[in-house]
Design an enzyme around this catalytic site. Sequence first.
Site, PDB file in Angstrom:
ATOM      1  N   ASN A  23       0.647  -1.335  -0.276  1.00 43.28           N
ATOM      2  CA  ASN A  23      -0.275  -0.021   0.252  1.00 43.28           C
ATOM      3  C   ASN A  23       1.040   1.086  -0.348  1.00 43.28           C
ATOM      4  O   ASN A  23       0.603   2.470   0.053  1.00 43.28           O
ATOM      5  CB  ASN A  23      -0.993  -0.239   1.138  1.00 43.28           C
ATOM      6  CG  ASN A  23      -2.462  -1.203   0.919  1.00 43.28           C
ATOM      7  OD1 ASN A  23      -2.103  -1.768   0.109  1.00 43.28           O
ATOM      8  ND2 ASN A  23      -2.795  -1.729   1.944  1.00 43.28           N
ATOM      9  N   ARG A  95      -8.864  -1.547  -7.053  1.00 44.43           N
ATOM     10  CA  ARG A  95      -9.158  -0.197  -7.104  1.00 44.43           C
ATOM     11  C   ARG A  95      -8.250   0.206  -7.187  1.00 44.43           C
ATOM     12  O   ARG A  95      -8.529   2.260  -6.724  1.00 44.43           O
ATOM     13  CB  ARG A  95     -10.215  -0.305  -5.385  1.00 44.43           C
ATOM     14  CG  ARG A  95     -10.729   0.492  -5.222  1.00 44.43           C
ATOM     15  CD  ARG A  95     -11.047   0.591  -3.623  1.00 44.43           C
ATOM     16  NE  ARG A  95     -11.313   1.752  -3.145  1.00 44.43           N
ATOM     17  CZ  ARG A  95     -12.188   2.709  -3.177  1.00 44.43           C
ATOM     18  NH1 ARG A  95     -13.016   2.350  -4.234  1.00 44.43           N
ATOM     19  NH2 ARG A  95     -12.435   3.302  -2.993  1.00 44.43           N
ATOM     20  N   ILE A 331     -14.645   1.023  10.167  1.00 46.36           N
ATOM     21  CA  ILE A 331     -14.095   1.141   8.131  1.00 46.36           C
ATOM     22  C   ILE A 331     -15.205   0.790   6.854  1.00 46.36           C
ATOM     23  O   ILE A 331     -15.577   1.159   5.713  1.00 46.36           O
ATOM     24  CB  ILE A 331     -12.443   0.847   8.376  1.00 46.36           C
ATOM     25  CG1 ILE A 331     -12.287   1.290   9.309  1.00 46.36           C
ATOM     26  CG2 ILE A 331     -11.905   1.471   6.416  1.00 46.36           C
ATOM     27  CD1 ILE A 331     -11.573   2.252   9.502  1.00 46.36           C
ATOM     28  N   ARG A 401      -2.555 -10.745  -4.578  1.00 47.49           N
ATOM     29  CA  ARG A 401      -2.330  -9.899  -4.412  1.00 47.49           C
ATOM     30  C   ARG A 401      -1.527  -8.745  -2.921  1.00 47.49           C
ATOM     31  O   ARG A 401      -0.821  -8.088  -3.504  1.00 47.49           O
ATOM     32  CB  ARG A 401      -3.771  -9.546  -4.659  1.00 47.49           C
ATOM     33  CG  ARG A 401      -4.442  -9.645  -5.673  1.00 47.49           C
ATOM     34  CD  ARG A 401      -5.533  -9.177  -6.032  1.00 47.49           C
ATOM     35  NE  ARG A 401      -6.190  -7.540  -5.402  1.00 47.49           N
ATOM     36  CZ  ARG A 401      -7.014  -7.024  -4.927  1.00 47.49           C
ATOM     37  NH1 ARG A 401      -8.330  -7.243  -4.952  1.00 47.49           N
ATOM     38  NH2 ARG A 401      -6.494  -5.639  -4.528  1.00 47.49           N
TER      39      ARG A 401
HETATM   40  C1  UD1 Z   1      -6.433   1.743   1.463  1.00 48.25           C
HETATM   41  C2  UD1 Z   1      -5.880   0.488   1.560  1.00 48.25           C
HETATM   42  C3  UD1 Z   1      -6.797  -0.603   2.233  1.00 48.25           C
HETATM   43  C4  UD1 Z   1      -7.095  -0.453   3.321  1.00 48.25           C
HETATM   44  C5  UD1 Z   1      -8.016   1.368   3.519  1.00 48.25           C
HETATM   45  C6  UD1 Z   1      -8.900   2.276   5.065  1.00 48.25           C
HETATM   46  C7  UD1 Z   1      -4.487   0.667  -0.326  1.00 48.25           C
HETATM   47  C8  UD1 Z   1      -3.865   0.705  -1.698  1.00 48.25           C
HETATM   48  N1  UD1 Z   1      -5.829   0.466   0.357  1.00 48.25           N
HETATM   49  O1  UD1 Z   1      -8.103   1.764   1.444  1.00 48.25           O
HETATM   50  O2  UD1 Z   1      -5.844  -1.751   1.844  1.00 48.25           O
HETATM   51  O3  UD1 Z   1      -8.431  -1.068   3.364  1.00 48.25           O
HETATM   52  O4  UD1 Z   1      -6.652   1.647   3.300  1.00 48.25           O
HETATM   53  O5  UD1 Z   1      -7.440   1.843   5.344  1.00 48.25           O
HETATM   54  O6  UD1 Z   1      -3.331   1.331   0.092  1.00 48.25           O
HETATM   55  N2  UD1 Z   1     -14.669   6.361   1.640  1.00 48.25           N
HETATM   56  C9  UD1 Z   1     -15.400   7.607   0.673  1.00 48.25           C
HETATM   57  N3  UD1 Z   1     -15.440   7.768   0.259  1.00 48.25           N
HETATM   58  C10 UD1 Z   1     -14.249   8.246  -0.750  1.00 48.25           C
HETATM   59  C11 UD1 Z   1     -13.257   7.488  -0.326  1.00 48.25           C
HETATM   60  C12 UD1 Z   1     -13.542   6.386   1.155  1.00 48.25           C
HETATM   61  O7  UD1 Z   1     -16.330   7.632   1.768  1.00 48.25           O
HETATM   62  O8  UD1 Z   1     -13.648   8.899  -1.668  1.00 48.25           O
HETATM   63  C13 UD1 Z   1     -14.589   6.113   2.848  1.00 48.25           C
HETATM   64  C14 UD1 Z   1     -14.603   4.372   2.422  1.00 48.25           C
HETATM   65  O9  UD1 Z   1     -15.593   3.834   1.894  1.00 48.25           O
HETATM   66  C15 UD1 Z   1     -14.081   4.073   4.006  1.00 48.25           C
HETATM   67  C16 UD1 Z   1     -13.179   4.838   4.571  1.00 48.25           C
HETATM   68  O10 UD1 Z   1     -13.937   6.310   3.047  1.00 48.25           O
HETATM   69  O11 UD1 Z   1     -15.408   3.719   5.059  1.00 48.25           O
HETATM   70  C17 UD1 Z   1     -11.684   4.039   4.255  1.00 48.25           C
HETATM   71  O12 UD1 Z   1     -11.022   4.315   2.963  1.00 48.25           O
HETATM   72  P1  UD1 Z   1      -9.684   4.479   2.261  1.00 48.25           P
HETATM   73  O13 UD1 Z   1      -9.362   5.175   2.993  1.00 48.25           O
HETATM   74  O14 UD1 Z   1     -10.286   5.730   1.307  1.00 48.25           O
HETATM   75  O15 UD1 Z   1      -9.610   3.282   1.424  1.00 48.25           O
HETATM   76  P2  UD1 Z   1      -8.786   3.047   0.349  1.00 48.25           P
HETATM   77  O16 UD1 Z   1      -7.130   3.826   0.020  1.00 48.25           O
HETATM   78  O17 UD1 Z   1      -9.449   2.852  -0.392  1.00 48.25           O
END
Ligand code: UD1
Length: 424
Positions: A23, A95, A331, A401
Site C-alpha cells: 500500500n 481499486r 471502516i 495480490r
Molecule cells: C486503503 C488501503 C486498504 C485499506 C484502507 C483502509 C491501499 C491501496 N488500500 O484503501 O487496504 O483497507 O485504506 O485502511 O492503500 N471513503 C469515502 N469516500 C471516498 C474514499 C473513501 O466515503 O472518496 C470511505 C470508504 O468507503 C471507507 C473509508 O472512507 O469507509 C476509508 O477508505 P479509504 O481510506 O479511502 O480506503 P482506500 O484508500 O480505498
Amino acid sequence: MDRIRIFGGLPLEGTIAIGGAKNAALPLMAASLLCEESLVLSNLPELADIATMEGLLSQHGVAIFRGAAERRTLHLNAQRIASTTAPYDLVRKMRASILVLGPLLARCGHARVSLPGGCAIGTRPVDLHLKGLERLGAAVSLEDGYIEARAPRGLKGAEIVFATPSVGATENLLMAAALAEGETLLINAAREPEIGDLALCLQKMGAGIDGIGSDRLRISGVKALSGAEHSIIPDRIETGTYVIAAAATGGRLFLTGTRLDLLAGVARALESAGVSLTQKDGVIEVSRRSRALSSFDLVTEPYPGFPTDLQAQMMPLIAIAEGASVITETIFENRFMHVPELARMGADIAVHGASALVRGVPRLKGAPVMATDLRASVSLVIAGLAAEGETVVNRIYHLDRGYERLEEKLAACGARIERESDGA
Ligand code: UD1
C-alpha cells in the site's frame, strides 16, 4: 482456480523476511507520473497488484525497468505521457488504480479514469477524491463509467477538509497538490504510515510538505518535480499477519526487515490477549506469554487505531481465546465475509450489524472453506494453521495480490501447507 491445503495444529517456528508495503508501493509508483525524470523505487514487493500497476503505468507511457541484479528495484520514467486514460479493463482489477487520477491531472491537465472495482468489501465510493480535486480547481464529471477531470490551466492550491479520513483520497490530493500553484492544506487527512512514505518521497522529488505523520498536511506546490530514489517502508499488514499466525498456532516467529512501531494499535490488542511482542536489533520476536489466549474487544479505526486490513486475521485468533470478545468494523461495511467460513471450522461467531460477538471455543477443526477478499483469504489460512486436521481454502487467487510466497514462508517455519491447481 488454485486452492491451499493445510494440515493444521503445528506451531510456527522460525524466521520470516517481511517485504516492502504494497500500500506504499502503489501510490509511490503512481507518483512517477508527476515528473519527466526517473523515480527509482527499491524494496518493492513481488505481488500481483504491483504487476497490475506496472501494466497500468506502461499504457500511460511510463518506461519501466527492473534492476538486473536487484529485482526489487524498479526504475520508472514518465518523460512522455502517452495516454491520460486509465481504461476499465485495467482499473477493474485493482481499486488502487484510482491513484493515477491526481498525478495525471496535475501533470497533463486532464485525466480519464474508469470508476474502480477491487475487493468486494462494501460500496467504497471515490467522492472524497473528486471533491478534493474540484477544490483544487478541476472540473470533474462522470461520463460512461469514467471519471473525467480537467484543469487545462493547471491546479491551484486550496484548503481541503476531508469529511472522513481516506487513505487513497489523501494520497491522490497530496500528489496533485505537489504540482498545484501555491499552497494546499489537507485537514483531517489520513495518517497511515504509507502516506508518510509517499510524502517523504515527494519531498525528495522537490515538493514542500509539512506535517508528515499528522492529520494536517501543508503542501507547497512546485512547477516541476525531479527524479528521486526511495526505499519502500516494510509492510505492516504482512508483518501483523505473521504475528497473528504465530500467536494463533502457539509458536514463536522472528520477523526481519520490519518495524514494531508500525503496528501501533495491533501490538496493544495482541498484548492484551497474552501475546508477547518485542523488537531487538531490527528483528521482531512474537510468541504467546501463556498457553491460553484471553478474550479482548477490538474496534477497527484509521491509523494509529487497529487497521481494518488485519481484522479478518484476528478473528481466528479471538475465536480460540478464552471468553467472549466483540469485534467492531467501522471502516468498511460487508467485511465479515470470513465469518460463515470460520463457523464451518467450529468458530462461534454471531454478527450484529458492524459488530461480531466471538465466543471462544477450545479449538477449530479443519474443513473445506471458500476465500472471498484478500484479507479474508489469509484469515482462513491462519484458521487452517491453528485448526486440528485438514483445511482446504478454495478460490485463493486474491492472496497473490497482497502476500508474496505465503505458503513458502509458512512451510519454512514448519507449517504443512501446499498450493494445488485445478486438476492437481
Ligand atoms: C486503503 C488501503 C486498504 C485499506 C484502507 C483502509 C491501499 C491501496 N488500500 O484503501 O487496504 O483497507 O485504506 O485502511 O492503500 N471513503 C469515502 N469516500 C471516498 C474514499 C473513501 O466515503 O472518496 C470511505 C470508504 O468507503 C471507507 C473509508 O472512507 O469507509 C476509508 O477508505 P479509504 O481510506 O479511502 O480506503 P482506500 O484508500 O480505498
